[in-house]
Design a protein around this motif. Structure first.
Motif, PDB file in Angstrom:
ATOM      1  N   CYS A   1       0.829  -1.216   0.000  1.00 13.52           N
ATOM      2  CA  CYS A   1       0.000   0.000   0.000  1.00 13.52           C
ATOM      3  C   CYS A   1       0.859   1.259   0.000  1.00 13.52           C
ATOM      4  CB  CYS A   1      -0.934  -0.015   1.218  1.00 13.52           C
ATOM      5  SG  CYS A   1      -2.207  -1.289   1.165  1.00 13.52           S
TER       6      CYS A   1
ATOM      7  N   ALA B   1      -3.833  -4.531  -6.262  1.00  8.91           N
ATOM      8  CA  ALA B   1      -4.831  -4.481  -5.191  1.00  8.91           C
ATOM      9  C   ALA B   1      -4.591  -3.290  -4.268  1.00  8.91           C
ATOM     10  CB  ALA B   1      -4.795  -5.786  -4.408  1.00  8.91           C
TER      11      ALA B   1
ATOM     12  N   ILE C   1      -5.969  -0.200  -5.857  1.00  8.43           N
ATOM     13  CA  ILE C   1      -7.422  -0.132  -5.665  1.00  8.43           C
ATOM     14  C   ILE C   1      -7.754   0.366  -4.255  1.00  8.43           C
ATOM     15  CG2 ILE C   1      -9.530  -1.525  -5.619  1.00  8.43           C
ATOM     16  CD1 ILE C   1      -8.252  -3.342  -7.695  1.00  8.43           C
ATOM     17  N   HIS C   2      -6.978  -0.079  -3.283  1.00  2.00           N
ATOM     18  CA  HIS C   2      -7.193   0.370  -1.909  1.00  2.00           C
ATOM     19  C   HIS C   2      -6.872   1.858  -1.757  1.00  2.00           C
ATOM     20  CE1 HIS C   2      -6.947   0.478   2.482  1.00  2.00           C
ATOM     21  NE2 HIS C   2      -5.736   1.021   2.347  1.00  2.00           N
TER      22      HIS C   2
ATOM     23  N   HIS D   1     -11.689   2.811  -3.360  1.00  2.00           N
ATOM     24  CA  HIS D   1     -12.829   2.041  -3.838  1.00  2.00           C
ATOM     25  C   HIS D   1     -13.360   1.123  -2.734  1.00  2.00           C
ATOM     26  CE1 HIS D   1     -12.454   3.186  -8.128  1.00  2.00           C
ATOM     27  NE2 HIS D   1     -11.168   3.328  -7.808  1.00  2.00           N
TER      28      HIS D   1
ATOM     29  N   GLU E   1     -14.308  -1.992  -2.833  1.00  2.00           N
ATOM     30  CA  GLU E   1     -13.758  -3.351  -2.777  1.00  2.00           C
ATOM     31  C   GLU E   1     -12.326  -3.372  -2.279  1.00  2.00           C
ATOM     32  OE1 GLU E   1     -13.335  -1.949  -7.111  1.00  2.00           O
ATOM     33  OE2 GLU E   1     -14.743  -1.744  -5.440  1.00  2.00           O
ATOM     34  N   GLY E   2     -11.725  -2.205  -2.091  1.00  2.00           N
ATOM     35  CA  GLY E   2     -10.348  -2.145  -1.622  1.00  2.00           C
ATOM     36  C   GLY E   2     -10.192  -1.861  -0.157  1.00  2.00           C
TER      37      GLY E   2
ATOM     38  N   ARG F   1      -8.025  -6.431   2.499  1.00  2.00           N
ATOM     39  CA  ARG F   1      -7.053  -7.042   1.594  1.00  2.00           C
ATOM     40  C   ARG F   1      -7.684  -8.145   0.749  1.00  2.00           C
ATOM     41  NH1 ARG F   1      -4.185 -11.525   1.098  1.00  2.00           N
ATOM     42  NH2 ARG F   1      -2.144 -11.381   0.028  1.00  2.00           N
TER      43      ARG F   1
ATOM     44  N   ALA G   1      -9.760  -6.720  -2.053  1.00  2.00           N
ATOM     45  CA  ALA G   1      -8.901  -6.019  -3.004  1.00  2.00           C
ATOM     46  C   ALA G   1      -8.150  -7.004  -3.889  1.00  2.00           C
ATOM     47  CB  ALA G   1      -7.920  -5.125  -2.255  1.00  2.00           C
TER      48      ALA G   1
ATOM     49  N   SER H   1     -10.601  -8.361  -6.423  1.00  2.00           N
ATOM     50  CA  SER H   1     -10.855  -7.384  -7.474  1.00  2.00           C
ATOM     51  C   SER H   1      -9.690  -7.307  -8.452  1.00  2.00           C
ATOM     52  CB  SER H   1     -11.113  -6.007  -6.851  1.00  2.00           C
ATOM     53  OG  SER H   1     -11.314  -5.025  -7.848  1.00  2.00           O
TER      54      SER H   1
END
Length: 391
Positions: free
Chosen positions: A263, A310, A313-314, A318, A320-321, A324, A327, A330
């Motif tokens: 991240c 992923a 996305i986090h 979003h 879905e993020g 973990r 994410a 996704s």
């Protein structure tokens, strides 16, 4: 009459019934009885003091026959395990080998890689005659004039057969069934390369090079339409072996630790488009060294790219993020495993100047940021997330 003499000591020389205490010279050497060692039990026969040749000379005596293949091996103690698999019940205490067998059965390659066909089992046609003579002399392998062999992929093994009839009869095993001439463990392969020669000059102009950690394996294919079939099968076999090997070693504790690093790197490198320092890249390297061998291989690079997607996305906020698991799901829906493997191969080739299938820490720190930007940003992922970045 003289009194009977007492028992004479063993070190007292004697000749017949006359004691050496009398005036008689013995022509024989003085014989002494050897003292028994302390570890010898009472009543055990004594070993005679004989002059024998050294042990290696006795082991290699020609009259004893050929030397065993175990001659000179150091004795070792292997694993003590049950001979047959044990059911999962409480009465069996040692089920380590059975659990390992159960895990190995679960991991297998896809069925689409099981292919077979005729190949030239040589690197070049010029070397075929020389290799045929050596194999005939040392291993008694009888090839034809063109060194053709029927090659197949079965599971994780690549096998060579004398003919298609031997392959048909022996691929499923059986008593007195034909056996393969050679087989290779494809789980040790890390790359495949194809070279195209002059078809008007060479009979089999397409040469394959399968790169393994123990060496390279070469074979040639004649028909051009067979080249993509063999190439795709070998690449997907390497992909399945690399991915499943890392998934078997991965743990939940490792996932939690490296998610924080992913991240942070994704936020710096992709969201803010800022340079990343060497210390952060070094931490990222050790976080994704899942097997702790100080190298990053294809499977670990696949995990790195997937978790960076992923993490992106986090970082974009979003729904879905937020966690973990969602994410990663996704990211897997956006980038398939086949595309992930192709990106990981490009990344490894960019960061591995030695072409041995392993990315070292120095090259990862120096070349990793540009290669990661290309691996994550070379698709429509950024457009799907609603943002546009310039790399």
């Amino acid at each position: 009459m003289a009194a009977a003499a007492g028992p004479l000591p063993w070190g007292y020389p004697m000749v017949g019934n006359v004691a050496a205490g009398q005036q008689l010279v013995s022509p024989l050497p003085v014989m002494t009885r050897p003292k028994p060692p302390t570890a010898t039990p009472l009543g055990a026969p004594l070993c005679p003091d004989l002059e024998v040749p050294p042990q290696p000379q006795r082991d290699s005596a020609p009259e004893d026959g050929p030397i065993s293949v175990a001659y000179g091996f150091r004795p070792t103690l292997g694993e003590i395990r049950p001979q047959w698999p044990c059911p999962n019940t409480a009465q069996y205490l040692h089920r380590g080998a059975t659990r390992r067998l159960e895990r190995e059965i679960l991991w297998h390659p896809r069925q689409s890689v099981d292919i077979a066909g005729w190949v030239v089992a040589a690197a070049t046609e010029e070397e075929a005659e020389e290799q045929h003579r050596k194999h005939l002399e040392h291993m008694h392998l009888h090839h034809n004039a063109f060194r053709l062999a029927f090659q197949c992929i079965s599971g994780w093994a690549l096998m060579l057969w004398r003919s298609e009839e031997d392959f048909t009869e022996g691929i499923h095993g059986g008593r007195r069934a034909p056996r393969a001439m050679a087989w290779l463990d494809m789980r040790k392969a890390f790359d495949v390369h194809v070279e195209v020669g002059d078809r008007s000059f060479h009979l089999a102009a397409h040469r394959f090079t399968i790169m393994m950690h123990t060496g390279n394996y070469y074979f040639c294919v004649e028909l051009p339409e067979d080249v993509p079939v063999w190439l795709n099968a070998i690449r997907r076999l390497i992909q399945d072996a690399s991915w499943q090997s890392i998934c078997a070693k991965d743990t939940e504790a490792h996932q939690r630790k490296r998610w924080i690093a992913a991240c942070g790197v994704a936020d710096t490198l992709f969201v803010h488009n800022a340079p990343i320092g060497e210390r952060a890249m070094a931490i990222l390297f050790h976080a994704y060294d899942i097997d702790f061998d100080c190298y990053l291989r294809v499977g670990e690079i696949m995990v790195l790219i997937q978790e960076l997607i992923a993490a992106l996305i986090h970082d974009e906020g979003h729904a879905e993020g937020r966690e973990r698991g969602t994410a990663i799901a996704s990211a897997a829906s956006r980038v398939s495993e086949d595309e992930l493997f192709d990106r990981a191969m490009v990344f490894r080739r960019q960061c591995c100047p030695y072409h041995d299938g392993k990315v070292r820490k120095d090259e990862f720190v120096r070349l990793g940021p540009a290669a990661l930007s290309q691996a994550v940003g070379a698709s429509s992922l950024i457009a799907d997330l609603g943002e546009t970045f310039e790399w």
